[in-house]
Scaffold this motif. Structure first.
Motif, PDB file in Angstrom:
ATOM      1  N   LEU A  88       0.823  -1.199   0.000  1.00  0.00           N
ATOM      2  CA  LEU A  88       0.000   0.000   0.000  1.00  0.00           C
ATOM      3  C   LEU A  88       0.865   1.261   0.000  1.00  0.00           C
ATOM      4  O   LEU A  88       0.600   2.207  -0.741  1.00  0.00           O
ATOM      5  N   ALA A  89       1.927   1.263   0.796  1.00  0.00           N
ATOM      6  CA  ALA A  89       2.819   2.425   0.842  1.00  0.00           C
ATOM      7  C   ALA A  89       3.474   2.651  -0.521  1.00  0.00           C
ATOM      8  O   ALA A  89       3.577   3.791  -0.987  1.00  0.00           O
ATOM      9  N   SER A  90       3.892   1.568  -1.165  1.00  0.00           N
ATOM     10  CA  SER A  90       4.504   1.676  -2.498  1.00  0.00           C
ATOM     11  C   SER A  90       3.485   2.201  -3.509  1.00  0.00           C
ATOM     12  O   SER A  90       3.810   3.043  -4.356  1.00  0.00           O
ATOM     13  N   ALA A  91       2.264   1.706  -3.427  1.00  0.00           N
ATOM     14  CA  ALA A  91       1.217   2.149  -4.348  1.00  0.00           C
ATOM     15  C   ALA A  91       0.909   3.627  -4.137  1.00  0.00           C
ATOM     16  O   ALA A  91       0.732   4.371  -5.104  1.00  0.00           O
ATOM     17  N   LYS A  92       0.866   4.082  -2.900  1.00  0.00           N
ATOM     18  CA  LYS A  92       0.608   5.495  -2.619  1.00  0.00           C
ATOM     19  C   LYS A  92       1.713   6.372  -3.186  1.00  0.00           C
ATOM     20  O   LYS A  92       1.431   7.427  -3.772  1.00  0.00           O
ATOM     21  N   LEU A 126      -5.011   7.347  -5.065  1.00  0.00           N
ATOM     22  CA  LEU A 126      -4.773   5.918  -4.862  1.00  0.00           C
ATOM     23  C   LEU A 126      -5.845   5.103  -5.578  1.00  0.00           C
ATOM     24  O   LEU A 126      -5.550   4.087  -6.220  1.00  0.00           O
ATOM     25  N   GLY A 127      -7.085   5.558  -5.535  1.00  0.00           N
ATOM     26  CA  GLY A 127      -8.177   4.858  -6.213  1.00  0.00           C
ATOM     27  C   GLY A 127      -7.954   4.782  -7.716  1.00  0.00           C
ATOM     28  O   GLY A 127      -8.172   3.735  -8.335  1.00  0.00           O
ATOM     29  N   GLU A 128      -7.525   5.897  -8.318  1.00  0.00           N
ATOM     30  CA  GLU A 128      -7.257   5.911  -9.757  1.00  0.00           C
ATOM     31  C   GLU A 128      -6.109   4.966 -10.105  1.00  0.00           C
ATOM     32  O   GLU A 128      -6.159   4.253 -11.106  1.00  0.00           O
ATOM     33  N   PHE A 129      -5.082   4.972  -9.250  1.00  0.00           N
ATOM     34  CA  PHE A 129      -3.929   4.105  -9.483  1.00  0.00           C
ATOM     35  C   PHE A 129      -4.331   2.626  -9.413  1.00  0.00           C
ATOM     36  O   PHE A 129      -3.964   1.831 -10.281  1.00  0.00           O
ATOM     37  N   VAL A 130      -5.091   2.269  -8.398  1.00  0.00           N
ATOM     38  CA  VAL A 130      -5.532   0.871  -8.243  1.00  0.00           C
ATOM     39  C   VAL A 130      -6.434   0.470  -9.405  1.00  0.00           C
ATOM     40  O   VAL A 130      -6.301  -0.619  -9.973  1.00  0.00           O
ATOM     41  N   ALA A 144       1.163   9.082  -6.201  1.00  0.00           N
ATOM     42  CA  ALA A 144       1.507  10.491  -5.995  1.00  0.00           C
ATOM     43  C   ALA A 144       2.484  10.970  -7.065  1.00  0.00           C
ATOM     44  O   ALA A 144       2.359  12.080  -7.579  1.00  0.00           O
ATOM     45  N   ALA A 145       3.454  10.120  -7.417  1.00  0.00           N
ATOM     46  CA  ALA A 145       4.439  10.483  -8.441  1.00  0.00           C
ATOM     47  C   ALA A 145       3.779  10.697  -9.799  1.00  0.00           C
ATOM     48  O   ALA A 145       4.298  11.449 -10.624  1.00  0.00           O
ATOM     49  N   ARG A 146       2.657  10.038 -10.034  1.00  0.00           N
ATOM     50  CA  ARG A 146       1.947  10.156 -11.320  1.00  0.00           C
ATOM     51  C   ARG A 146       0.750  11.096 -11.226  1.00  0.00           C
ATOM     52  O   ARG A 146      -0.058  11.161 -12.140  1.00  0.00           O
TER      53      ARG A 146
END
Length: 82
Positions: free
Chosen positions: A12-16, A26-30, A20-22
């Motif tokens: 989860l921390a890596s995904a956050k 988080l919802g959009e990334f997932v 953020a970098a993109r």
């Protein structure tokens, strides 16, 4: 749609961080990650095998296979004879 999922804290921390970098939530990334996985899964399926005809009479003489009108006329003529 809202849903709850259990995700490993480190994942989860890596995904956050990646979201953020993109400049994504988080919802959009997932959502994007799941979509890409589903696309990759469907692309990995074996292609459908279609029959290939290598013998036979082929096109009847006098029919232009590149003309839709000629093909429809030939079909109409076959239907009228039966």
């Amino acid at each position: 749609m809202r849903t709850t999922v259990n995700i490993d804290d480190n994942l989860l921390a890596s995904a956050k961080r990646r979201a953020a970098a993109r400049n994504l939530t988080l919802g959009e990334f997932v959502e994007e990650a799941v979509r890409q996985e589903l696309i990759r899964e469907s692309a990995a399926r074996a292609p459908i095998s279609l029959p290939v005809f290598t013998r036979g009479t082929g096109m009847r003489p006098g029919i232009d296979g590149s003309s839709n009108r000629a093909l429809f006329d030939a079909l109409d003529a076959d239907g009228a004879q039966k």
